[in-house]
Design a protein around this motif. Structure first.
Motif, PDB file in Angstrom:
ATOM      1  N   GLY A 296      27.201  22.821  19.170  1.00 10.59           N
ATOM      2  CA  GLY A 296      26.618  23.638  20.232  1.00 10.59           C
ATOM      3  C   GLY A 296      25.121  23.441  20.374  1.00 10.59           C
ATOM      4  N   ARG A 297      24.410  24.546  20.609  1.00  5.64           N
ATOM      5  CA  ARG A 297      22.965  24.488  20.821  1.00  5.64           C
ATOM      6  C   ARG A 297      22.232  23.971  19.582  1.00  5.64           C
ATOM      7  N   GLU A 298      22.713  24.332  18.402  1.00  2.00           N
ATOM      8  CA  GLU A 298      22.063  23.855  17.185  1.00  2.00           C
ATOM      9  C   GLU A 298      22.082  22.330  17.121  1.00  2.00           C
ATOM     10  N   LYS A 299      23.211  21.739  17.467  1.00  2.74           N
ATOM     11  CA  LYS A 299      23.316  20.285  17.453  1.00  2.74           C
ATOM     12  C   LYS A 299      22.375  19.666  18.475  1.00  2.74           C
ATOM     13  N   GLU A 300      22.303  20.276  19.661  1.00  2.00           N
ATOM     14  CA  GLU A 300      21.420  19.775  20.722  1.00  2.00           C
ATOM     15  C   GLU A 300      19.960  19.826  20.284  1.00  2.00           C
ATOM     16  N   VAL A 301      19.557  20.948  19.694  1.00  2.00           N
ATOM     17  CA  VAL A 301      18.172  21.105  19.242  1.00  2.00           C
ATOM     18  C   VAL A 301      17.859  20.122  18.127  1.00  2.00           C
ATOM     19  N   PHE A 302      18.784  19.966  17.195  1.00  2.00           N
ATOM     20  CA  PHE A 302      18.545  19.036  16.083  1.00  2.00           C
ATOM     21  C   PHE A 302      18.367  17.613  16.597  1.00  2.00           C
ATOM     22  N   LYS A 303      19.126  17.234  17.622  1.00  2.00           N
ATOM     23  CA  LYS A 303      18.979  15.902  18.204  1.00  2.00           C
ATOM     24  C   LYS A 303      17.626  15.756  18.896  1.00  2.00           C
ATOM     25  N   ILE A 304      17.174  16.798  19.586  1.00  2.00           N
ATOM     26  CA  ILE A 304      15.861  16.776  20.243  1.00  2.00           C
ATOM     27  C   ILE A 304      14.770  16.578  19.195  1.00  2.00           C
ATOM     28  N   TYR A 305      14.846  17.381  18.130  1.00  2.34           N
ATOM     29  CA  TYR A 305      13.844  17.278  17.067  1.00  2.34           C
ATOM     30  C   TYR A 305      13.858  15.880  16.442  1.00  2.34           C
ATOM     31  N   SER A 306      15.036  15.386  16.112  1.00  5.79           N
ATOM     32  CA  SER A 306      15.155  14.085  15.438  1.00  5.79           C
ATOM     33  C   SER A 306      14.604  12.963  16.307  1.00  5.79           C
ATOM     34  N   TYR A 307      14.894  13.019  17.602  1.00  9.14           N
ATOM     35  CA  TYR A 307      14.407  11.985  18.512  1.00  9.14           C
ATOM     36  C   TYR A 307      12.879  12.008  18.580  1.00  9.14           C
ATOM     37  N   LEU A 308      12.300  13.185  18.802  1.00  6.91           N
ATOM     38  CA  LEU A 308      10.842  13.286  18.922  1.00  6.91           C
ATOM     39  C   LEU A 308      10.152  12.911  17.618  1.00  6.91           C
ATOM     40  N   ASN A 309      10.725  13.326  16.505  1.00  9.44           N
ATOM     41  CA  ASN A 309      10.155  12.981  15.210  1.00  9.44           C
ATOM     42  C   ASN A 309      10.162  11.472  14.998  1.00  9.44           C
ATOM     43  N   SER A 310      11.205  10.809  15.471  1.00 11.41           N
ATOM     44  CA  SER A 310      11.335   9.363  15.294  1.00 11.41           C
ATOM     45  C   SER A 310      10.351   8.597  16.178  1.00 11.41           C
ATOM     46  N   VAL A 311      10.323   8.925  17.472  1.00 11.69           N
ATOM     47  CA  VAL A 311       9.492   8.134  18.396  1.00 11.69           C
ATOM     48  C   VAL A 311       8.004   8.408  18.214  1.00 11.69           C
ATOM     49  N   ASN A 312       7.658   9.517  17.569  1.00  8.77           N
ATOM     50  CA  ASN A 312       6.247   9.859  17.392  1.00  8.77           C
ATOM     51  C   ASN A 312       5.725   9.611  15.978  1.00  8.77           C
ATOM     52  N   GLN A 313       6.475   8.832  15.189  1.00  8.92           N
ATOM     53  CA  GLN A 313       5.999   8.508  13.844  1.00  8.92           C
ATOM     54  C   GLN A 313       4.666   7.768  13.868  1.00  8.92           C
TER      55      GLN A 313
END
Length: 270
Positions: free
Chosen positions: A235-252
């Motif tokens: 649900g929303r938790e999975k969506e948020v975790f994916k958002i966080y993971s993506y931003l954390n990755s591309v902004n390393q």
């Protein structure tokens, strides 16, 4: 996914103020300069700096700024000056500088890239301005980034608001910053305002840009530090975790040291 601060607010406040004072004393400078945006991060940071008793220069740097951000920033500065005699302020309107910059750089058909590049240009013009004041008055540029922005999703401009001398709140989650803001009695208008970076000249919020609230991103950051992954949620938790993971990755690239090409010893003369 609501998040409450778990810091001891009074003790944390005293610790940061002492850290700031010691750092400035050892650096042999006169105090601090902070860009005031009308948001909670800059309000808390400037109040922490003011408590050191050292010169604290609050700088407003509007560039086609939304009126609500300007009014909140001015309300905070006036309150701070009444509470601390060491607080000074100045306004440097960078709108004409920004407009001149736009005239001398090439345009592009990609409006999205242009808008983002110009948003980052605003932040970099402000960084340049803060360092000008730091140079003429012997001050340190105090950063206003919090832990989620700086080390979670990289929501800042490299060499813009990320270009600072020291970061007093970068180990605090956004919820911690709000807790400090309440403790420090910063204006309610700032405490209750939706966070915004103010880089687009409108009222768009951080949540609208990021796709998740800071409470949600704090939750995801903690879960990621506990070695969780998207498959652990739904649900929303999975969506948020994916958002966080993506931003954390591309902004390393913002969070890691600048890559250096190390020349092998065999290419060096003895």
């Amino acid at each position: 996914m609501s998040k409450k601060s778990n810091i001891k607010v009074g003790e944390t406040n005293a610790f940061i103020v002492s850290w700031l004072r010691d750092y400035a004393t050892n650096a042999k400078v006169n105090g601090f300069v902070i860009g005031i945006s009308g948001g909670v991060d800059s309000a808390v940071t400037s109040t922490l700096c003011a408590q050191t008793g050292l010169t604290t220069l609050c700088v407003e740097m509007p560039i086609h700024q939304h009126s609500s951000q300007v009014s909140r920033g001015r309300e905070h500065i006036e309150q701070l000056k009444k509470r601390f005699p060491n607080v000074k302020n100045v306004e440097t309107d960078l709108t004409t500088v920004f407009e001149t910059f736009k005239k001398v750089v090439p345009s592009s058909d990609d409006d999205i890239k242009v808008d983002l590049s110009l948003a980052n240009t605003r932040a970099r013009l402000r960084m340049t301005t803060l360092y000008y004041y730091a140079g003429i008055y012997g001050l340190l540029v105090a950063g206003t980034g919090n832990k989620v922005e700086d080390f979670g999703v990289g929501f800042y401009t490299k060499y813009g608001d990320g270009g600072v001398d020291l970061s007093p709140i970068a180990d605090l989650m956004k919820s911690d910053v709000y807790a400090l803001g309440e403790y420090l009695e910063i204006p309610k208008s700032i405490q209750n305002a939706a966070p915004t970076d103010g880089l687009f000249g409108d009222s768009r919020t951080d949540e609208e840009q990021l796709g998740a609230s800071y409470d949600e991103l704090e939750w995801a950051m903690i879960e990621a530090e506990n070695n969780k992954n998207a498959a652990d949620f739904s649900g929303r938790e999975k969506e948020v975790f994916k958002i966080y993971s993506y931003l954390n990755s591309v902004n390393q690239h913002k969070m890691n040291p600048i890559p250096i090409c190390i020349i092998p010893e065999l290419y060096k003369k003895n």
